[in-house]
Scaffold this active site. Structure first.
Site, PDB file in Angstrom:
ATOM      1  N   CYS A  35       0.809  -1.214   0.000  1.00  0.00           N
ATOM      2  CA  CYS A  35       0.000   0.000   0.000  1.00  0.00           C
ATOM      3  C   CYS A  35       0.840   1.261   0.000  1.00  0.00           C
ATOM      4  O   CYS A  35       0.308   2.354  -0.047  1.00  0.00           O
ATOM      5  CB  CYS A  35      -0.949   0.018   1.190  1.00  0.00           C
ATOM      6  SG  CYS A  35      -0.111   0.123   2.746  1.00  0.00           S
ATOM      7  N   CYS A 106      -1.031  -3.702   7.876  1.00  0.00           N
ATOM      8  CA  CYS A 106      -0.543  -2.602   8.715  1.00  0.00           C
ATOM      9  C   CYS A 106       0.082  -3.159   9.995  1.00  0.00           C
ATOM     10  O   CYS A 106       1.094  -2.655  10.479  1.00  0.00           O
ATOM     11  CB  CYS A 106      -1.684  -1.650   9.084  1.00  0.00           C
ATOM     12  SG  CYS A 106      -2.362  -0.760   7.672  1.00  0.00           S
TER      13      CYS A 106
END
Lengths: 307, 402
Positions: A35, A106
């Site tokens: 990302c 994440c």
């Protein structure tokens, strides 16, 4: 918009330990290619005890990247380096009361920053041991690279096999087209051709056609049948109970078996998997097609919410 | 204070006048327009009126050129697949790298089916190279599909000129005009555009209604076959209430065309100028001299778009971003990347898109809020150091990517 937990929002709106730790003596800098997010983790480590006295983060990333960074620093402060290395990305996600599947990377980035910082402190070179690809299965957060590697390593040739090895595709089944495309591509590398079979793998398990498969088994008397059902359910209960859940037999009506699946499994993706899995075992044991239906436990009524 | 909605390129509010017009078609006007009796007949007349309202906004020559569909995506798919079906000997498609996924994803799928897809590149301002386009036009091309205006940057493409070029070369031309219709004056009878897609919910009609404009004489193969609805070109019982709503919305868009290009544009300009003046290291993306009057796309360097949106949302401002994280995809916006905007800025692009329901007071509130939000996130950013970017930011922070 993402369905973020209150804890994620709290750590995003008011992040803890933002900025570089003062007098830091360890730094880890990692990014997630998937990302473009990136994170710098700085630690102040006590040289004698290897206890992390302070931790700070700087993050270029989305809400959950910032929240994961904040959570990570909160978790590891006060730990020794060895204790901190035990922290998994799931721990970070759990600390935040969960992350959406698309955002699990994440938490992976947080764990990697920690490993990199510890390596930096110890004068070692940290190298990343996994590559991340595009998310394919949203139900179980399985990415493309993982699926490709697993297909190559095990010479997989069907969506069903991919599901058995990686869990990918085992939930809603919307990603089966994507998995077929990956199979076609990877199998082509070794000169093989992917052949998709008919309607699809997941359909067979719950269709009435499955009833005829183990047909050689003799019809069971009611008592024998009930005891078989109870035995199968008893066998799966310990596993469910270990996860804080349970599965109780509520009623049997013809080929419909009502169960009450409770606890941590209730409502999560695994619930349908578990229902499906138990149903499959029951079909095999009974030698007939049965349908397992989840009901909530009510005093004198059964409320079906799906089968 | 009420929330501020600046995400009108994503979707718009249904106008109260549109809703009012629609309501009877959920209750007393429930007839099937195909029926002979008066229940159906009245609905049939309402659809006829709506068709003419759409025709007027598009400047189409005939009302029979208007085909109602369920959405912009269906219109896009119908147009492109029709062109391929009608000309099976032609195996090439020309489109652009910045199209909406409704076109791009379909084209990528068609590539796996053996078609060749040429994607026109854009420059740093999002503009096309018409020489490249001209060189690709041939009798092998079944259809050209180019958006009228880009949904992210608002950049307008010269589709009328491109349609002339295609027509000259004997190639069908389709444009995805979902962002342009209602914001730019359109006169299709004067153009060589053969097919055009529009979507109701982008212009204050409800979701679930779209239109495919099909110039009379253009060869066509339906996507849905069945009933005789839409003259057999799109079978399926009409979504009567939504069609009526779209008709009204087109009438209103026509009335507000000047307002859109003066007052709405002035709000957009004020917002952009105010934010760029207050926030260092920010810049507008796209072709700012040639874009939709309602759209501003601003890149905030060194921070990420989703984080900006979440903080804006907290103070009641709704916008959208080209960052990877907001969409669930892995790459930052393909539009920003196509324009060559660096990762650290592409991730931080925010799109503010207006409608006639916004006010200048809202603009000032946004200008007051945004700088603080950007500053807060930059404080967390490893590329940022105190009051400016870290010296040589790409060097100062060079993470191990995995």
């Amino acid at each position: 918009m993402w369905d973020y937990s209150e804890k994620v929002k709290e750590h995003f709106y008011n992040p803890k330990n933002a900025g570089a730790a003062e007098n830091a003596n360890a730094t880890g800098e990692v990014g997630s290619l998937s990302c473009g997010d990136a994170l710098r983790l700085t630690l102040k480590v006590d040289p004698d005890s290897e206890v992390i006295l302070d931790a700070g983060f700087q993050t270029f990333g989305c809400g959950s990247a910032i929240a994961s960074s904040s959570a990570l620093t909160e978790i590891i402060k006060g730990m020794t380096l060895d204790q901190a290395l035990e922290v998994s990305n799931q721990d970070i996600a759990d600390f935040l009361d969960g992350l959406p599947p698309e955002k699990m990377h994440c938490s992976v980035m947080g764990r990697e920053a920690l490993q990199a910082a510890v390596a930096d402190y110890r004068g070692e070179v940290w190298s990343d041991d996994h590559e991340e690809g595009a998310l394919v299965c949203k139900c179980f957060a399985i990415d493309e690279v993982m699926i490709e590697d697993t297909i190559r390593a095990n010479n997989l040739t069907s969506v069903e096999e991919v599901t058995n090895y990686t869990k990918a595709g085992g939930g809603c089944s919307a990603c089966h087209e994507g998995i077929e495309n990956i199979l076609s591509r990877v199998m082509a590398e070794s000169g093989e051709e992917f052949v998709a079979g008919g309607v699809g793998s997941a359909v067979a398990a719950s269709s009435p056609a499955a009833a005829s498969a183990p047909a050689e088994a003799a019809p069971k008397t009611d008592i024998k049948r009930i005891s078989t059902i109870m035995r199968v359910l008893e066998a799966v209960r310990p596993r469910l109970q270990a996860d804080g859940g349970d599965c109780e037999l509520m009623d049997i009506d013809g080929n419909t078996i009502y169960v009450n699946l409770t606890g941590a499994c209730m409502g999560c993706q695994m619930a349908s998997m578990t229902l499906g899995g138990i149903q499959q075992q029951l079909i095999e044991e009974l030698g007939e097609f049965v349908r397992l239906v989840q009901v909530e436990k009510k005093a004198d009524q059964l409320v079906g919410i799906g089968g | 204070m009420s929330d501020i909605y600046l995400d009108n390129n994503a979707t718009t509010m249904v106008s109260p006048e549109v809703l009012e017009e629609m309501l009877p078609f959920f209750s007393e006007q429930f007839g099937n327009p195909s029926s002979l009796h008066s229940f159906g007949n009245k609905v049939g007349f309402a659809l006829k009126k709506a068709r003419q309202q759409v025709q007027a906004l598009l400047g189409a020559e005939h009302d029979s050129e208007i085909i109602f569909t369920s959405c912009g995506t269906e219109s896009d798919s119908t147009a492109i697949l029709s062109a391929l079906k009608a000309q099976p000997e032609r195996k090439e498609i020309i489109t652009t790298v910045v199209e909406h996924p409704a076109v791009l994803t379909l084209c990528e799928y068609l590539e796996t089916e053996g078609y060749t897809v040429h994607k026109l590149e854009v420059d740093s301002k999002g503009r096309l190279d018409l020489d490249q386009y001209a060189s690709l036009l041939s009798d092998r091309v079944a259809v050209v599909s180019v958006m009228w205006a880009n949904n992210e940057s608002g950049t307008i493409f010269p589709v009328e000129k491109m349609a002339d070029m295609a027509n000259e070369a004997g190639v069908m031309f389709h444009t995805d005009a979902v962002q342009a219709v209602g914001k730019l004056p359109i006169n299709l009878q004067q153009s060589n555009i053969h097919m055009l897609s529009l979507s109701g919910h982008k212009l204050h009609a409800p979701k679930g209604i779209g239109v495919l404009y099909l110039k009379r004489g253009t060869r066509f193969r339906p996507l849905l076959r069945g009933g005789h609805q839409e003259r057999g070109r799109r079978a399926g019982t009409e979504n009567a209430a939504a069609v009526v709503g779209l008709g009204k919305a087109c009438e209103l868009a026509m009335q507000h065309m000047e307002f859109e290009n003066t007052t709405v544009k002035a709000m957009r300009d004020r917002l952009e100028e105010g934010i760029l003046a207050a926030v260092p290291y920010s810049f507008p993306t796209g072709d700012t001299d040639n874009r939709l009057p309602n759209t501003a796309s601003i890149a905030f360097e060194y921070i990420e778009g989703e984080a900006i949106l979440l903080l804006m949302n907290k103070v009641g401002i709704a916008a959208s971003s080209g960052s990877a994280c907001t969409s669930g995809s892995l790459e930052p916006s393909h539009v920003m990347r196509a324009m060559g905007i660096p990762y650290t800025a592409a991730h931080g692009t925010v799109r503010f898109s207006f409608s006639r329901y916004n006010t200048m007071e809202e603009v000032e509130r946004v200008i007051a809020e945004v700088p603080e939000i950007v500053a807060k996130l930059r404080k967390l950013s490893p590329y940022w150091d105190g009051n400016g970017p870290a010296e040589d930011p790409e060097q100062a922070f060079a993470p191990v990517y995995a």
